[in-house]
Structures are given as structure tokens and as C-alpha cells.
Design an enzyme around this catalytic site. Structure first.
Site, PDB file in Angstrom:
ATOM      1  N   SER A  83       0.838  -1.196   0.000  1.00 45.51           N
ATOM      2  CA  SER A  83       0.000   0.000   0.000  1.00 45.51           C
ATOM      3  C   SER A  83       0.873   1.245   0.000  1.00 45.51           C
ATOM      4  O   SER A  83       2.092   1.165  -0.002  1.00 45.51           O
ATOM      5  CB  SER A  83      -0.911   0.009   1.227  1.00 45.51           C
ATOM      6  OG  SER A  83      -0.133   0.246   2.385  1.00 45.51           O
ATOM      7  N   LYS A  84       0.223   2.382   0.016  1.00 46.55           N
ATOM      8  CA  LYS A  84       0.908   3.668  -0.089  1.00 46.55           C
ATOM      9  C   LYS A  84       2.110   3.815   0.848  1.00 46.55           C
ATOM     10  O   LYS A  84       3.150   4.321   0.474  1.00 46.55           O
ATOM     11  CB  LYS A  84      -0.062   4.812   0.222  1.00 46.55           C
ATOM     12  CG  LYS A  84      -1.323   4.789  -0.601  1.00 46.55           C
ATOM     13  CD  LYS A  84      -1.175   5.546  -1.902  1.00 46.55           C
ATOM     14  CE  LYS A  84      -2.525   5.758  -2.556  1.00 46.55           C
ATOM     15  NZ  LYS A  84      -3.257   4.481  -2.794  1.00 46.55           N
ATOM     16  N   ARG A  85       1.924   3.335   2.082  1.00 47.06           N
ATOM     17  CA  ARG A  85       3.014   3.582   3.014  1.00 47.06           C
ATOM     18  C   ARG A  85       4.260   2.760   2.709  1.00 47.06           C
ATOM     19  O   ARG A  85       5.285   2.922   3.349  1.00 47.06           O
ATOM     20  CB  ARG A  85       2.555   3.381   4.457  1.00 47.06           C
ATOM     21  CG  ARG A  85       1.960   2.081   4.706  1.00 47.06           C
ATOM     22  CD  ARG A  85       1.077   2.020   5.928  1.00 47.06           C
ATOM     23  NE  ARG A  85       0.560   0.671   5.994  1.00 47.06           N
ATOM     24  CZ  ARG A  85       1.299  -0.365   6.337  1.00 47.06           C
ATOM     25  NH1 ARG A  85       2.534  -0.194   6.726  1.00 47.06           N
ATOM     26  NH2 ARG A  85       0.792  -1.563   6.323  1.00 47.06           N
TER      27      ARG A  85
END
Length: 464
Positions: free
Chosen positions: A245-247
Site C-alpha cells: 500500500s501507499k506507506r
RNA sequence: GGCGCAUUCGUCUAGGGGUCCAGGACGCCGCCCUCUCACGGCGGUAACACGGGUUCGAAUCCCGUAUGCGCUACCA
């Protein structure tokens, strides 16, 4: 019957690496069997889908070099290829299911259902629909959804091409919605209708859809449609083993494009995430992948995305490409140099030290920028003298000749000679080999007024 | 909670009963090449989740446990 596969993205943002890999596997499978690769946009979730996202996803797929035979932008024999435009066919199928007595109108409100679910949870019961509208069937036009009835008998088995046999007992499943009360059909229903209508032979998709498959098989059975083959590809995880995911940093294909990764390298790396070549190769061409791809070499376990290996692989591609091939890829990352005639030579000189396209700018900075470094004055004078007398080296032979003369005139050799020479010429204590760097500086200075020639550089040292 | 899927070096993986005290790749470490940084070459480090079976023999087959993930929605 020839192979027909589809990639079915939801247009809710850029294409992510997980989706990209699913698309790649579908594409490779289609190409391998000389079949058709179809793009179908799954935009039944009106709240999240946008047309811009659809464009972005399509652009990302094109960037990867995945061409499709049928899709929303190219049409085809089973058009339209956007679920939002296929409502008629869903409506007809839903009506057929109701007519067959396997689906029914459900008048329960969302609030009502939510309350029942909560209660079931409290009581420790499975949160299945309580069958109220099934027991008490109506067909008036009050607001209603359409629900598919699942009797508690027997089980559903699929022979997944990646996972083998997977079985579910039907009692583990409650009656489920196929058409929302606003008239929009639901994913699990649309896929079945579309895959059947589009003659899809192999459904290759992400593992998160695996447990939905039993619902879908039930619909196929009810409609007496042939069930396609299924292959559920595992998820791609971040370094902490949770879903990417984004992180975890960049996760979209476009982000990697911006970071200087090549489409071929991306395709190669993503293919390697889950698939292994029968010859144990890590670096291979598209043609090789097409030729050798098979679902039985796809790993069922989830894979962690490894940025280091991806960067290494991208470097392999950059190193293998000629400077001329690289130029068009590098230009967009190097606006100040986009029209310099020496770019190709520059790329050729530094490419072995580069792993991403974005690094070319930094690697070639020494050509454009120069601040006179502290260099032994005597050596600088001898160097200036030699450059004035013989001109700057323009190739390997003249470079070597200059080095020989300097050895004599300065009495230096080895590191004692080369390091000051490097410093004087490039202003840096590291960089490409001088035999290439010095001719490059000379050539560049001849065609680009911004570039200081080797002689100009030494003169700056002497003047300072 | 229920159901399902998964589990080999840090990571990607090979392996589909003996040829495996487990092979390759990335990373890391060392050596070589070398004016530097890279590239390249050579070598090293490091794994079959655990417990039971089945078998003459199990990384490979079966069962269980643990862990991770997914689904369980009028999301896809």
C-alpha cells in the site's frame, strides 16, 4: 475454442503493481496461446469510479506495452466493455434468475439488514441473511434489491489452475445480493454475466477473489452456463508482509515510470514475482516470457515486492541497451539536455553506473557544471601546457598518448597521476573512466557553449 | 467467530519420495579487475514454520498446531 482472457480493472486510481502483474499474467497467457486479451472496466461502483481513472489505468497498461484486442477504447464483438454501459444485459439475466425461481426480490432495508448482522454477531451466528423475503416472496414494485438464493445442500468445487481443488460447503454461504436497490448490479453478478457473454475461457485474477468464486459458480450453474477455468494469483506484499500500500512507497506503475524504471524491466520484474522461468532465468525478453509462460509455474504463495532486486534488474536493462536506444527514454528526465548533441555519447560513457533513468542527470552533471578544485599547481601547469600543444584527447588513442606524455613531464604515475587529473577535469573524485570522460568533455564543449573544454577547465584552476 | 488460501536462505524462487547435510537470483561480506565510482568475474554467508503420521526413505504425501493473508457488504 481459442483462449480468451480478460483484465478487469476498477477505475479508481492509477494501476497498482498488483493489478499490473495480474494484467501481465493474463497478457502472457493470451499471447502464449495466441488468444485474445480483453480489457473490461468494472465501474459498477459509481461512487468510486471515474473516467479519468479509466484513462490513467489504460495509459499505464499501454506504458507497460500490454496491447489488448478488445476493450472500452477499441470496442470489439462483445461491446460495450464498460460495466456501467451493460446494464440491460444484467437486468435480463437477473430477471431470468428470478423467473427460474433461484433469485428473488428482497425488500429489506439496509438499516434492517445491518441490525440483523450485528445481532447475529452478538449471538455468535454466521451473519447470513435470514431469508425473510425468500420465505415471504413478493413481486410488487416497492423498492427492492434482487437476492440469489443458496440452498444448504452439497458443495461447490473448482479446480483452480494455480491452487488445485478448492471446495466450499454451500451452507457456509448466505443468500447474496445480485442487484442493488438502485438497480445497479453487483460485482459478483456482473463478472459472471460478462465473462460468459464475452466467452472468457480463463479467469486469471487476484487471490482476493478466490472465496467469491463459489458464489459465481452458483450463478453459472443456475444459468446453465459453462464455467470457465479459474486461476487465482497470490497477492503482492510490502516489505512488512502486509498487502502493498501507499506507506510502502511507490506502488503504482506510473510512480515507477517517474522514478526512471523501464517498461520492459517492470514487466520482467513483475513476471518474476510469482512466476519462474523453466530455465532459471531472471532476465528475459518479452518474447521469452510469452514463449515459456505457463500457469503451472505460478507460485501460490504471496510475494514480497523487493525494490532492490527491481532496481538491479532495471540496471541490467539499462546496461544492455545501446546509448541510442536509451536517448528517448532519458530525454524526459533531462530537460536541460534534451537537445544537446552530446547526450548519446554522455549516456554511453556513464550508463554502467546507472540503475534508473533519473540517475543520468546526476551522472552527467560533471559535464555541465564545473568548479575549479584544488589541484597541485605544477601538475595543472603541465596539463595546460600539454592541452595547448597537442589539443585535448578526442579518443582512446589520443588520451593514452597524453597520459604517456604527462607521465614523463610530471614524473607521476598510477593513482598519483590519475586522481589529480580526474579532479582537474571533472571536478570530482569519482566518475566514469577518464579515457571516456575526457574525450566526452572535449566533444561536448565543441557543440555546446555551456560546456567547458578540458583546457578551459585547467585554465580556471590556474587562474584561481 | 466461520470459511478459504498460503508457509524453502533477509527477499524472489528451484524442488513435484531417494540424484538435496537443498540449487539459482537480489542483498550483504571478501577477493580479483582498476585512476575513482560503477560494471564484470570469483568465492562466502544464509532456509525446508512446528508436531504427529504414511514409507525402507520425506522439503516433497496425509493430519493437526501456529502464523500470515483473503472473503464473510446493496465494494471490487
Amino acid at each position: 475454442m481459442s483462449v480468451r482472457v480478460r483484465f478487469a480493472p476498477s477505475p479508481t486510481g492509477h494501476l497498482h503493481v498488483g493489478g499490473a502483474r495480474t494484467a501481465i499474467f493474463n497478457w502472457l497467457f493470451a499471447k502464449h496461446f495466441n488468444g485474445a486479451f480483453i480489457i473490461r472496466v468494472e465501474d459498477t461502483d459509481q461512487a468510486r469510479s471515474t473516467h479519468e481513472s479509466e484513462q490513467m489505468v489504460l495509459d499505464d497498461l499501454r506504458w507497460l506495452g500490454l496491447g489488448w484486442d478488445e476493450g472500452p477504447d477499441v470496442s470489439g464483438p462483445h461491446a460495450p466493455y464498460r460495466q456501467s454501459e451493460r446494464r440491460t444485459i444484467y437486468g435480463e439475466t437477473a430477471a431470468a434468475l428470478v423467473a427460474k425461481g433461484v433469485a428473488y426480490r428482497c425488500y429489506c432495508s439496509e438499516e434492517e439488514l445491518e441490525a440483523k448482522r450485528k445481532q447475529a454477531e452478538v449471538d455468535g451466528r454466521p451473519p447470513h441473511y435470514d431469508l425473510k423475503c425468500w420465505i415471504d416472496r413478493r413481486d410488487d414494485d416497492a423498492p427492492h434489491a434482487i437476492r440469489f438464493h443458496v440452498p444448504d445442500d452439497g458443495d461447490v468445487t473448482i479446480d483452480d489452475l494455480i491452487r488445485g481443488e478448492v471446495t466450499w460447503r454451500k451452507e457456509s454461504l448466505g443468500d447474496f445480493i445480485i442487484v442493488r436497490s438502485d438497480g445497479f448490479p453487483v460485482y459478483n453478478f456482473c463478472v459472471v454475466v460478462d465473462d460468459h457473454d464475452m466467452d472468457i475461457t480463463h479467469v486469471i485474477r487476484a487471490e482476493e477473489h478466490l472465496t467469491n468464486t463459489h458464489r459465481q459458480v452458483l450463478i453459472y450453474r443456475a444459468m446453465e452456463w459453462a464455467v470457465p477455468h479459474f486461476a487465482h494469483v497470490s497477492l503482492i506484499l510490502g516489505q512488512d508482509r502486509t498487502k502493498l500500500s501507499k506507506r510502502h512507497g511507490a506502488t503504482s506503475v506510473s510512480a515507477y515510470a517517474e522514478e526512471g524504471y523501464l517498461p520492459d524491466a517492470m514487466l520482467n520484474y513483475l513476471t518474476l514475482l510469482g512466476w519462474s522461468s523453466p530455465d532459471g532465468l531472471d532476465v528475459f525478453s518479452r518474447e521469452y516470457a510469452i514463449q515459456n509462460f505457463s500457469l503451472d509455474r505460478v507460485n501460490a504463495a504471496p510475494a514480497v515486492f523487493d525494490p532492490q532486486k527491481f532496481e538491479w534488474l532495471n540496471g541490467q536493462y539499462i546496461h544492455a541497451m545501446s546509448a541510442a536506444e536509451l536517448v528517448p527514454f532519458v530525454r524526459p528526465f533531462f530537460p536541460s539536455l534534451s537537445n544537446t548533441p552530446w547526450l548519446e555519447e554522455g549516456i554511453d560513457v556513464v550508463k554502467t553506473s546507472v540503475h534508473r533513468l533519473t540517475e543520468f542527470a546526476g551522472a552527467l552533471l560533471f559535464v555541465l557544471e564545473y568548479a575549479p578544485p584544488a589541484v597541485d599547481r605544477a601538475l595543472a601547469e603541465k596539463l595546460a601546457e600539454d592541452l595547448r600543444a597537442n589539443g585535448a584527447p578526442t579518443d582512446e588513442a589520443s588520451y593514452k598518448a597524453m597520459v604517456e606524455r604527462l607521465k614523463i613531464s610530471t614524473g607521476l604515475k598510477g593513482k598519483a597521476l590519475f586522481m589529480p587529473l580526474r579532479l582537474a577535469m571533472t571536478g570530482l573524485d569519482h566518475g566514469p573512466e577518464l579515457v571516456r570522460a575526457i574525450p566526452l568533455l572535449q566533444h561536448a564543449s565543441e557543440v555546446d557553449a555551456r560546456v567547458l573544454s578540458p583546457l578551459a577547465r585547467v585554465e580556471m584552476i590556474l587562474a584561481s
